[in-house]
Scaffold this active site. Structure first.
Site, PDB file in Angstrom:
ATOM      1  N   LYS A  33      -5.922  71.963  25.334  1.00 49.11           N
ATOM      2  CA  LYS A  33      -7.117  72.798  25.367  1.00 49.11           C
ATOM      3  C   LYS A  33      -7.324  73.540  24.049  1.00 49.11           C
ATOM      4  O   LYS A  33      -8.462  73.782  23.629  1.00 49.11           O
ATOM      5  CB  LYS A  33      -7.031  73.780  26.532  1.00 49.11           C
ATOM      6  CG  LYS A  33      -7.138  73.135  27.910  1.00 49.11           C
ATOM      7  CD  LYS A  33      -8.499  72.490  28.116  1.00 49.11           C
ATOM      8  CE  LYS A  33      -8.715  72.045  29.548  1.00 49.11           C
ATOM      9  NZ  LYS A  33     -10.060  71.454  29.764  1.00 49.11           N
ATOM     10  N   ILE A  41     -15.525  73.263  39.319  1.00 50.30           N
ATOM     11  CA  ILE A  41     -16.415  73.801  38.296  1.00 50.30           C
ATOM     12  C   ILE A  41     -17.572  72.841  38.071  1.00 50.30           C
ATOM     13  O   ILE A  41     -18.724  73.259  37.875  1.00 50.30           O
ATOM     14  CB  ILE A  41     -15.643  74.060  36.992  1.00 50.30           C
ATOM     15  CG1 ILE A  41     -14.613  75.170  37.189  1.00 50.30           C
ATOM     16  CG2 ILE A  41     -16.599  74.434  35.855  1.00 50.30           C
ATOM     17  CD1 ILE A  41     -13.735  75.423  35.972  1.00 50.30           C
ATOM     18  N   TYR A  61      -0.930  71.261  28.703  1.00 49.32           N
ATOM     19  CA  TYR A  61      -2.345  71.544  28.946  1.00 49.32           C
ATOM     20  C   TYR A  61      -2.867  72.537  27.912  1.00 49.32           C
ATOM     21  O   TYR A  61      -3.963  72.371  27.363  1.00 49.32           O
ATOM     22  CB  TYR A  61      -2.479  72.093  30.357  1.00 49.32           C
ATOM     23  CG  TYR A  61      -3.840  72.587  30.769  1.00 49.32           C
ATOM     24  CD1 TYR A  61      -4.814  71.694  31.205  1.00 49.32           C
ATOM     25  CD2 TYR A  61      -4.139  73.949  30.785  1.00 49.32           C
ATOM     26  CE1 TYR A  61      -6.055  72.148  31.630  1.00 49.32           C
ATOM     27  CE2 TYR A  61      -5.372  74.411  31.207  1.00 49.32           C
ATOM     28  CZ  TYR A  61      -6.331  73.508  31.629  1.00 49.32           C
ATOM     29  OH  TYR A  61      -7.565  73.946  32.053  1.00 49.32           O
ATOM     30  N   ASN A  82     -16.271  68.742  30.633  1.00 42.97           N
ATOM     31  CA  ASN A  82     -15.608  69.591  31.624  1.00 42.97           C
ATOM     32  C   ASN A  82     -14.374  68.955  32.243  1.00 42.97           C
ATOM     33  O   ASN A  82     -13.472  69.665  32.705  1.00 42.97           O
ATOM     34  CB  ASN A  82     -16.625  69.938  32.727  1.00 42.97           C
ATOM     35  CG  ASN A  82     -15.982  70.545  33.957  1.00 42.97           C
ATOM     36  OD1 ASN A  82     -15.426  71.641  33.911  1.00 42.97           O
ATOM     37  ND2 ASN A  82     -16.044  69.836  35.076  1.00 42.97           N
TER      38      ASN A  82
END
Length: 260
Positions: free
Chosen positions: A156, A24, A152, A88
């Site tokens: 997030k 990304i 995770y 990111n």
């Protein structure tokens, strides 16, 4: 004749992108560069940033919060805060709950949440003093609903809460913070899965209303928008870029209601 610059452009703006050498990240760099931004690429190793159109580079391991903060403080002292940040960098092992222990939990939090905080906290402070700045956190659909990856997902989701805190408490100083939540993104990280099982997408794609995974450039386009003046009235928002995954359960509709 005076021509007005498009509010979607970022000409003359400096943008720090972390994880810039990843799947990304490389698309983020390219799309921000094409929008006119001077891109500062950050990653763990210089080799990851080779070939990218970067105005500057910063090297640090975001899993090490103290080192990350020290590196960013030094950069701000030398160059000032960037106009925008795209946080990111991240990592997951793609585990399920039975595979999580204290070490897994701590390591996932270290890079995905604690490191992101250490990165952005000094930048937010400098932006607030300056009176303007924009941040975009690349989170995940895992922050919205559970699709595995428990540690995770928690990290997030923490980014979403943190972005909202910045939006509320630093908005008066001109700082905006928003979140992009990608679904499955077709990056090189999928290559080994497809090599091991070319049919793996047969189980993945039926969950997505658009019938495909998201391309990295689509994540980058959303981030550019949120950093630009076109989004000047948007802060504290969560934008899924997920081919419709979080809109509803397509597989349930197909298998239970349509009987496919």
């Amino acid at each position: 004749m005076i021509t007005q610059q498009s509010p979607f452009r970022l000409d003359g703006k400096s943008v720090l992108i972390t994880g810039a050498g990843g799947g990304i990240g490389r698309s983020l760099v390219r799309v921000f560069h094409e929008a006119g931004a001077e891109v500062i690429g950050a990653d763990r190793e210089a080799g990851a940033l080779e070939g990218l159109p970067l105005a500057d580079t910063i090297l640090f391991d975001q899993a090490d919060a103290k080192a990350t903060r020290a590196t960013i403080n030094a950069y701000i002292s030398a160059h000032g805060a960037p106009d925008a940040v795209v946080a990111n960098a991240g990592f997951t092992r793609a585990e399920h709950l039975d595979q999580v222990d204290d070490d897994v939990w701590a390591s996932e939090m270290a890079i995905n949440l604690n490191g992101a905080y250490a990165l952005t906290d000094p930048i937010v402070a400098a932006m607030a003093i300056r009176g303007k700045g924009a941040l975009v956190f690349i989170s995940s659909v895992n922050a919205i609903a559970h699709y595995g990856n428990p540690a995770y997902s928690a990290a997030k989701a923490g980014l979403v809460a943190y972005a909202k805190a910045i939006a509320v408490e630093r908005g008066g100083q001109g700082v905006r913070a928003n979140v992009v939540a990608p679904g499955s993104v077709r990056t090189p990280a999928w290559d080994h899965r497809l090599e091991a099982d070319p049919s793996v997408l047969d189980n993945v794609l039926p969950h997505y209303p658009l019938g495909r995974m998201v391309d990295p450039v689509e994540v980058a386009n959303a981030a550019v928008f949120l950093c630009s003046d076109a989004a000047s009235g948007i802060t504290g928002a969560l934008l899924p870029v997920d081919a419709g995954l979080t809109a509803g359960n397509l597989r349930f509709v197909d298998e239970v209601l349509r009987g496919k």
